[in-house]
Design a protein around this motif. Structure first.
Motif, PDB file in Angstrom:
ATOM      1  N   LEU A  44       0.861  -1.174   0.000  1.00 24.22           N
ATOM      2  CA  LEU A  44       0.000   0.000   0.000  1.00 24.22           C
ATOM      3  C   LEU A  44       0.899   1.226   0.000  1.00 24.22           C
ATOM      4  N   ALA A  45       0.901   1.950  -1.129  1.00 23.06           N
ATOM      5  CA  ALA A  45       1.803   3.081  -1.324  1.00 23.06           C
ATOM      6  C   ALA A  45       3.241   2.572  -1.143  1.00 23.06           C
ATOM      7  N   ASP A  46       4.003   3.150  -0.211  1.00 25.74           N
ATOM      8  CA  ASP A  46       5.381   2.697  -0.011  1.00 25.74           C
ATOM      9  C   ASP A  46       5.507   1.726   1.159  1.00 25.74           C
ATOM     10  N   ARG A  47       4.391   1.202   1.622  1.00 24.40           N
ATOM     11  CA  ARG A  47       4.393   0.245   2.733  1.00 24.40           C
ATOM     12  C   ARG A  47       4.291  -1.180   2.198  1.00 24.40           C
ATOM     13  N   ARG A  48       5.035  -2.107   2.838  1.00 16.49           N
ATOM     14  CA  ARG A  48       4.963  -3.525   2.494  1.00 16.49           C
ATOM     15  C   ARG A  48       4.879  -4.320   3.787  1.00 16.49           C
ATOM     16  N   TRP A  49       4.064  -5.339   3.804  1.00 16.75           N
ATOM     17  CA  TRP A  49       3.991  -6.224   4.959  1.00 16.75           C
ATOM     18  C   TRP A  49       3.570  -7.608   4.493  1.00 16.75           C
ATOM     19  N   ILE A  50       3.745  -8.578   5.383  1.00 13.73           N
ATOM     20  CA  ILE A  50       3.414  -9.966   5.080  1.00 13.73           C
ATOM     21  C   ILE A  50       2.062 -10.291   5.686  1.00 13.73           C
ATOM     22  N   LEU A  51       1.189 -10.912   4.895  1.00 15.03           N
ATOM     23  CA  LEU A  51      -0.091 -11.408   5.396  1.00 15.03           C
ATOM     24  C   LEU A  51      -0.028 -12.924   5.399  1.00 15.03           C
ATOM     25  N   ALA A  52      -0.208 -13.522   6.564  1.00 15.51           N
ATOM     26  CA  ALA A  52      -0.163 -14.980   6.713  1.00 15.51           C
ATOM     27  C   ALA A  52      -1.520 -15.473   7.199  1.00 15.51           C
ATOM     28  N   GLY A  53      -1.995 -16.543   6.606  1.00 17.27           N
ATOM     29  CA  GLY A  53      -3.305 -17.094   6.959  1.00 17.27           C
ATOM     30  C   GLY A  53      -3.273 -18.022   8.143  1.00 17.27           C
ATOM     31  N   LEU A  54      -2.572 -17.631   9.184  1.00 19.65           N
ATOM     32  CA  LEU A  54      -2.504 -18.380  10.437  1.00 19.65           C
ATOM     33  C   LEU A  54      -2.566 -17.387  11.588  1.00 19.65           C
ATOM     34  N   PRO A  55      -3.047 -17.813  12.757  1.00 20.62           N
ATOM     35  CA  PRO A  55      -3.112 -16.886  13.901  1.00 20.62           C
ATOM     36  C   PRO A  55      -1.721 -16.547  14.412  1.00 20.62           C
ATOM     37  N   PRO A  56      -1.558 -15.425  15.114  1.00 25.07           N
ATOM     38  CA  PRO A  56      -0.244 -15.015  15.624  1.00 25.07           C
ATOM     39  C   PRO A  56       0.425 -16.056  16.517  1.00 25.07           C
ATOM     40  N   SER A  57      -0.371 -16.809  17.267  1.00 25.41           N
ATOM     41  CA  SER A  57       0.223 -17.813  18.160  1.00 25.41           C
ATOM     42  C   SER A  57       0.967 -18.893  17.398  1.00 25.41           C
ATOM     43  N   GLU A  58       0.618 -19.106  16.107  1.00 20.16           N
ATOM     44  CA  GLU A  58       1.330 -20.090  15.288  1.00 20.16           C
ATOM     45  C   GLU A  58       2.416 -19.439  14.448  1.00 20.16           C
ATOM     46  N   ILE A  59       2.259 -18.165  14.123  1.00 18.07           N
ATOM     47  CA  ILE A  59       3.266 -17.469  13.334  1.00 18.07           C
ATOM     48  C   ILE A  59       4.487 -17.125  14.175  1.00 18.07           C
ATOM     49  N   TRP A  60       4.267 -16.770  15.435  1.00 16.82           N
ATOM     50  CA  TRP A  60       5.363 -16.355  16.321  1.00 16.82           C
ATOM     51  C   TRP A  60       6.499 -17.387  16.354  1.00 16.82           C
ATOM     52  N   PRO A  61       6.252 -18.672  16.667  1.00 11.74           N
ATOM     53  CA  PRO A  61       7.371 -19.633  16.683  1.00 11.74           C
ATOM     54  C   PRO A  61       7.996 -19.846  15.308  1.00 11.74           C
ATOM     55  N   LYS A  62       7.234 -19.672  14.233  1.00  8.00           N
ATOM     56  CA  LYS A  62       7.795 -19.823  12.893  1.00  8.00           C
ATOM     57  C   LYS A  62       8.786 -18.697  12.598  1.00  8.00           C
ATOM     58  N   VAL A  63       8.463 -17.484  13.027  1.00  4.55           N
ATOM     59  CA  VAL A  63       9.387 -16.367  12.841  1.00  4.55           C
ATOM     60  C   VAL A  63      10.641 -16.571  13.685  1.00  4.55           C
ATOM     61  N   ARG A  64      10.467 -17.035  14.913  1.00  2.94           N
ATOM     62  CA  ARG A  64      11.627 -17.316  15.761  1.00  2.94           C
ATOM     63  C   ARG A  64      12.528 -18.372  15.121  1.00  2.94           C
ATOM     64  N   HIS A  65      11.910 -19.398  14.531  1.00  2.00           N
ATOM     65  CA  HIS A  65      12.673 -20.456  13.864  1.00  2.00           C
ATOM     66  C   HIS A  65      13.443 -19.890  12.670  1.00  2.00           C
ATOM     67  N   PHE A  66      12.811 -19.018  11.894  1.00  2.00           N
ATOM     68  CA  PHE A  66      13.475 -18.404  10.741  1.00  2.00           C
ATOM     69  C   PHE A  66      14.709 -17.621  11.186  1.00  2.00           C
ATOM     70  N   LEU A  67      14.586 -16.837  12.243  1.00  2.00           N
ATOM     71  CA  LEU A  67      15.692 -16.013  12.700  1.00  2.00           C
ATOM     72  C   LEU A  67      16.847 -16.878  13.207  1.00  2.00           C
ATOM     73  N   SER A  68      16.543 -17.880  14.010  1.00  2.00           N
ATOM     74  CA  SER A  68      17.605 -18.716  14.574  1.00  2.00           C
ATOM     75  C   SER A  68      18.295 -19.550  13.496  1.00  2.00           C
ATOM     76  N   SER A  69      17.532 -20.067  12.531  1.00  2.00           N
ATOM     77  CA  SER A  69      18.129 -20.909  11.493  1.00  2.00           C
ATOM     78  C   SER A  69      18.979 -20.110  10.517  1.00  2.00           C
ATOM     79  N   ASN A  70      18.789 -18.777  10.463  1.00  2.00           N
ATOM     80  CA  ASN A  70      19.583 -17.940   9.574  1.00  2.00           C
ATOM     81  C   ASN A  70      20.632 -17.117  10.326  1.00  2.00           C
ATOM     82  N   GLY A  71      20.844 -17.451  11.583  1.00  2.00           N
ATOM     83  CA  GLY A  71      21.897 -16.808  12.348  1.00  2.00           C
ATOM     84  C   GLY A  71      21.621 -15.361  12.713  1.00  2.00           C
ATOM     85  N   LEU A  72      20.340 -14.958  12.711  1.00  2.00           N
ATOM     86  CA  LEU A  72      19.982 -13.599  13.118  1.00  2.00           C
ATOM     87  C   LEU A  72      19.704 -13.600  14.621  1.00  2.00           C
TER      88      LEU A  72
END
Length: 407
Positions: free
Chosen positions: A105-133
């Motif tokens: 939307l204009a110059d804004r970008r975000w991710i829309l995921a079809g899962l509730p936050p309680s399931e997205i949260w551990p997936k984001v944590r997994h992404f960060l740890s597996s990529n050394g962030l």
């Protein structure tokens, strides 16, 4: 030859065992059945606490709120129909056609995921740890994760840090993920709190993490992932809800005006809805609802999507596809001739001024979708083409149909 003396002893032991069982489990036994004791219970007065004792610690932990009819009028009579259990709100087909997508939307970008936050949260944590962030700060209640400093190979004079914000999506059981990028000179030390900017310092580096995270989430899918109990409250309440304001159903939107205008503009072109015209200055979409041209096999699906009645009453959309394709009036003509002498109409259109040349237009088709309120607390009204209120059930059903198509 030694068996005969034992018979009296066995008989005596059996008698003692029977008497013992009765003593333990009978009506007067030590371990009697107390399953029906509640029938003889006597109600006693509530416990009274001394005045000097804090009564808050003795109140009920889970208070049952009073039942309120969301769309009730003060003078309406309550009938048995009012106690019918409503059908669950269907998920928006447009928002969940894909598991993960990047919204713009204009110059804004975000991710829309079809899962509730309680399931997205551990997936984001997994992404960060597996990529050394490295993660240096988390706030599961508000859905915030902050990384430590990292350095891009092509930019050794600066170092970068990311803040990931997860929020409830506009549809049930969906999550929005917003990424914020910060860059500072490489000599700055420490991993403590920083002053995060409102916009990313580098849009390209923000886009890099958005793309990588979206691709990773899409690859993980929605199969058997972990769920975070702490993250179940991310984003607070729902961003979108149908509420009753001044005895009229309205679509409440906890969004900014720009975002709300854009998502409504998308919704009113989906699943049989037609957008005739729009006026951003007054916050009005001029729309209609037409029948969907579908094969016999598909008609069953669309009839379910457009069922505005009860389980045994199918209500068709208001007009045919041919009528919905066009209107004999422009939105400016309609707004210029609204009956602003009616306070209920005038209050919804505060930017319009009455005119002596206003006239009543004949047979104006469609509906006016009007956005009112302030950023973060918007109300969307649906009225007929003369600005007049609709029947309560019709307004409620049409707003539900629009809500299902928000993104």
């Amino acid at each position: 030859m030694y068996t005969r003396p034992f018979k009296p002893l066995l008989l005596a032991a059996a008698v003692v065992a029977v008497n013992g069982c009765s003593y333990l489990t009978g009506d007067d036994g030590m371990f009697r059945d107390r399953g029906n004791d509640y029938q003889d219970a006597v109600e006693i007065a509530a416990m009274k606490m001394p005045e000097q004792v804090d009564k808050a610690s003795t109140q009920e932990l889970y208070v049952i709120p009073p039942v309120a009819r969301a769309n009730a009028q003060a003078d309406e009579e309550i009938t048995a129909l009012d106690f019918a259990v409503p059908r669950p709100l269907p998920l928006g087909a447009s928002a969940f056609g894909e598991h993960v997508k990047i919204q713009k939307l204009a110059d804004r970008r975000w991710i829309l995921a079809g899962l509730p936050p309680s399931e997205i949260w551990p997936k984001v944590r997994h992404f960060l740890s597996s990529n050394g962030l490295r993660v240096v700060y988390t706030d599961a209640i508000n859905g915030i994760i902050e990384t430590g400093w990292l350095q891009f190979k092509e930019s050794t004079e600066t170092k970068d840090r990311y803040r990931i914000q997860m929020e409830q999506g506009v549809q049930p059981d969906s999550t929005e993920i917003h990424v914020l990028h910060l860059s500072v000179p490489a000599e700055v030390k420490g991993d403590g709190q920083v002053n995060w900017p409102k916009r990313s310092i580098n849009a390209e580096r923000e886009a890099w993490l958005v793309d990588e995270l979206a691709g990773n989430l899409a690859a993980q899918g929605d199969s058997g992932g972990a769920t975070s109990l702490l993250a179940q409250t991310i984003g607070g309440g729902a961003k979108i809800a149908i509420k009753d304001v001044d005895r009229e159903p309205v679509l409440s939107m906890a969004l900014g005006l720009t975002r709300a205008w854009a998502t409504l503009g998308h919704a009113v072109t989906q699943q049989g809805m037609v957008r005739y015209d729009e006026n951003a200055n007054t916050g009005v979409y001029y729309i209609n609802f037409g029948k969907v041209n579908a094969s016999e096999e598909e008609q069953g699906f669309f009839s379910r999507m457009f069922s505005f009645g009860s389980d045994d009453e199918e209500v068709e959309l208001p007009v045919s596809e041919e009528v919905a394709a066009k209107s004999p009036y422009t939105l400016n003509e309609i707004l210029s001739n609204l009956p602003l002498q009616n306070p209920d109409v005038a209050n919804l259109f505060p930017k319009l001024e009455g005119s002596d040349e206003a006239r009543k237009l004949e047979d104006v088709p469609g509906y006016l979708l009007v956005i009112a309120g302030e950023d973060g607390d918007l109300q969307v009204h649906i009225r007929d083409a003369y600005g007049q209120r609709l029947a309560r059930k019709e307004a409620d059903d049409l707003l539900k149909h629009i809500r299902r198509n928000l993104i």
